[in-house]
Design a protein around this motif. Structure first.
Motif, short mmCIF file in Angstrom:
data_model
loop_
_atom_site.label_atom_id
_atom_site.label_comp_id
_atom_site.label_asym_id
_atom_site.label_seq_id
_atom_site.Cartn_x
_atom_site.Cartn_y
_atom_site.Cartn_z
N ARG A 194 47.46 -26.87 -24.56
CA ARG A 194 47.13 -28.10 -24.76
C ARG A 194 45.63 -28.38 -25.58
N ASP A 197 42.82 -30.88 -25.77
CA ASP A 197 42.43 -31.13 -24.32
C ASP A 197 41.66 -29.86 -23.80
N LEU A 245 36.61 -33.60 -17.03
CA LEU A 245 37.94 -33.66 -17.31
C LEU A 245 38.88 -33.18 -16.53
N ARG A 280 43.42 -26.91 -20.88
CA ARG A 280 44.04 -27.25 -19.77
C ARG A 280 45.21 -26.25 -19.88
N GLY A 300 51.27 -26.90 -22.24
CA GLY A 300 52.01 -28.28 -22.08
C GLY A 300 51.92 -29.25 -23.22
N TYR A 330 51.06 -36.63 -22.39
CA TYR A 330 49.59 -36.42 -22.20
C TYR A 330 49.10 -36.15 -20.72
N ALA A 331 50.05 -36.49 -19.81
CA ALA A 331 49.77 -36.59 -18.41
C ALA A 331 49.01 -35.15 -18.13
N PRO A 332 47.92 -35.02 -17.62
CA PRO A 332 47.28 -33.70 -17.17
C PRO A 332 47.58 -33.09 -16.06
N ARG A 333 49.01 -33.00 -15.82
CA ARG A 333 49.29 -32.68 -14.29
C ARG A 333 49.13 -31.00 -14.08
N HIS A 334 49.17 -30.17 -15.16
CA HIS A 334 48.66 -28.63 -15.03
C HIS A 334 47.60 -28.60 -14.09
N ASP A 380 59.33 -25.98 -20.54
CA ASP A 380 58.41 -26.42 -21.38
C ASP A 380 58.65 -25.65 -22.69
N LEU A 397 42.26 -36.74 -26.34
CA LEU A 397 41.37 -36.71 -25.00
C LEU A 397 41.69 -38.06 -24.22
N GLN A 443 43.74 -40.35 -24.56
CA GLN A 443 45.12 -40.75 -23.99
C GLN A 443 45.41 -39.68 -22.77
N VAL A 444 44.87 -38.49 -22.71
CA VAL A 444 45.21 -37.67 -21.59
C VAL A 444 44.10 -38.13 -20.58
N LEU A 445 43.05 -38.68 -20.52
CA LEU A 445 42.35 -39.17 -19.57
C LEU A 445 42.83 -40.41 -19.16
N ARG A 463 46.36 -41.36 -19.35
CA ARG A 463 47.43 -41.13 -18.50
C ARG A 463 47.17 -40.32 -17.22
N GLY A 464 45.95 -39.81 -16.93
CA GLY A 464 45.61 -39.00 -15.55
C GLY A 464 45.17 -40.09 -14.72
#
Lengths: 282, 282
Positions: free
Chosen positions: A23, A29, A59, A91, A94, A98-102, B3, B150, B152-154, B156-157
């Motif tokens: 990422r 990321d 983050l 991160r 992935g 964008y979802a930072p699920r990891h 993935d 970043l 978008q990542v934030l 989406r989180g």
């Protein structure tokens, strides 16, 4: 000096390449630290580690175990020819949204040679100019040394001129934020000022060190510096963890000059004694 | 669906890893395209290539040769199980400063499986909410699908809630920019509107396709949409190149509902016929 790293570790394993789905590549990321190595030791190491940990928290990237990272950094810093150690934390993998699920962290540690700036820059000072590129404001990202650095790349791309050594960046409200790869301090009378970085910019470790410097005969203050106001400063310097403190003596177009300041020199020598920057005659 | 990429090419060579000094990792110094593959073909391919080329020009990254990229993409799109091809273009290697001096381009092409959104979302519509994360304004980067994501990542989180499918992003002046991974259209009477992306946001290829749609009984307009004004819309949809056009029927907290619009459905079916999104009954 070649660009190639002298050594690299990815999650503790020697290697020179990264999974394509990381990422850090996919979205920027992650975070980084670039640290000076002097005779195998890293000045201001605790500040670098503290900033990295704070960035991970902001983050929501799991912080790499301190002892593990410290051991890796120490191992690489001790290698012959190493002048810089760079840490990148991402991160993990992935690429599907964008979802930072990891909940994973990937740590990358690079050992690199040091490329010195000419000693004359440290001694006699450098010239700066304002960049046309402005920094966007995002309080959630401000201050962090994250991997989204296209603004700095574009700003640095604006000059390739041996008469200018650093570019100054303003935000959309014409306030100074910093240099393309440095923080900026300007003295007005008894106050040495540097901009707040709560909307844009990177909070450098040397900036933090300077703000805590005592017994300098000036107060160290975080204060707004309007673009026009900079010319009224009594002395100006830029700083970062690789170069240390470097006097600024000229603003190019609109022209303005500053003397190499006595307090700049004093701070410079104090930081050089800690290992960052040249020792130069007062 | 795993993935892992089904296949990958780096500068034309099969591989799964990237040099650590790539500027895409170091600084997010690059661009990407994420493209839907349907039976070996890529809908709106010309629009993807045009956007990538424009992005390269704006970032001063040499544009990859069109024929070479087209051949690589076609080869990977034809592989069994491929539903998405992602192109990443970076400024090549360089980790020793932001200066974009390298005149090189690295191209990465990834073949990935497609992860469908539930057909019910396409048919019945989705719910959205406003994200607290704001998009910073930077005209030099606005509209580009660059690697600095970043924000978008934030954003989406902020939600991981099965009752909300997409987040809406405003700029610092409370104007709608788009979704975290979509563009947004809202119809007010006879005008279907989408925000200008000259300060923030990504100019999606489906957005461009919609703006050129003719014979819809509505004018397609680029127009500012204030955050409060969205609730006054007659119909709303989000769109991107993987999902196509998806109706928005609910805004969560503050609550508001919209019907699935007749024009949304018509555009959706027209785009689905071109290969993007589900065919759903009218």
């Amino acid at each position: 000096v070649s660009d190639a790293p002298i050594a690299a570790r990815i999650d503790g394993v020697a290697g020179s390449s990264l999974p394509l789905l990381d990422r850090g590549l996919q979205y920027g990321d992650g975070l980084f630290e670039t640290m000076r190595v002097v005779q195998g030791r890293i000045p201001l190491l605790d500040r670098h580690f503290a900033r990295l940990a704070e960035g991970c928290l902001r983050l929501a990237i799991p912080v790499p175990p301190h002892a593990v990272l410290e051991a890796e950094v120490a191992e690489l810093a001790a290698l012959p020819g190493v002048g810089v150690v760079k840490i990148i934390v991402t991160r993990g993998d992935g690429a599907r949204g964008y979802a930072p699920r990891h909940g994973t962290t990937r740590r990358i540690v690079l050992a690199l040679p040091y490329r010195a700036w000419p000693q004359a820059w440290h001694r006699d000072g450098i010239a700066v100019r304002w960049c046309q590129t402005r920094l966007g404001c995002n309080p959630r990202l401000a201050g962090l040394k994250h991997l989204n650095r296209l603004e700095q790349v574009l700003a640095r791309g604006e000059f390739d001129d041996s008469n200018v050594q650093e570019g100054l960046l303003a935000d959309s409200d014409d306030r100074l934020v910093g240099g393309t790869c440095t923080n900026v301090f300007a003295r007005f009378g008894h106050a040495f000022c540097t901009p707040a970085l709560d909307r844009a910019g990177i909070a450098g470790v040397v900036r933090g060190w300077v703000l805590e410097a005592e017994g300098m005969g000036a107060s160290m203050e975080v204060r707004e510096i309007g673009r026009e106001r900079l010319a009224e400063a009594d002395e100006v310097f830029v700083c970062n963890a690789l170069r240390g403190i470097v006097p600024v003596i000229r603003l190019a177009g609109p022209e303005h000059t500053w003397p190499v300041g006595v307090l700049t020199r004093a701070l410079q020598m104090r930081l050089a004694a800690a290992g960052i920057g040249h020792e130069v005659g007062a």
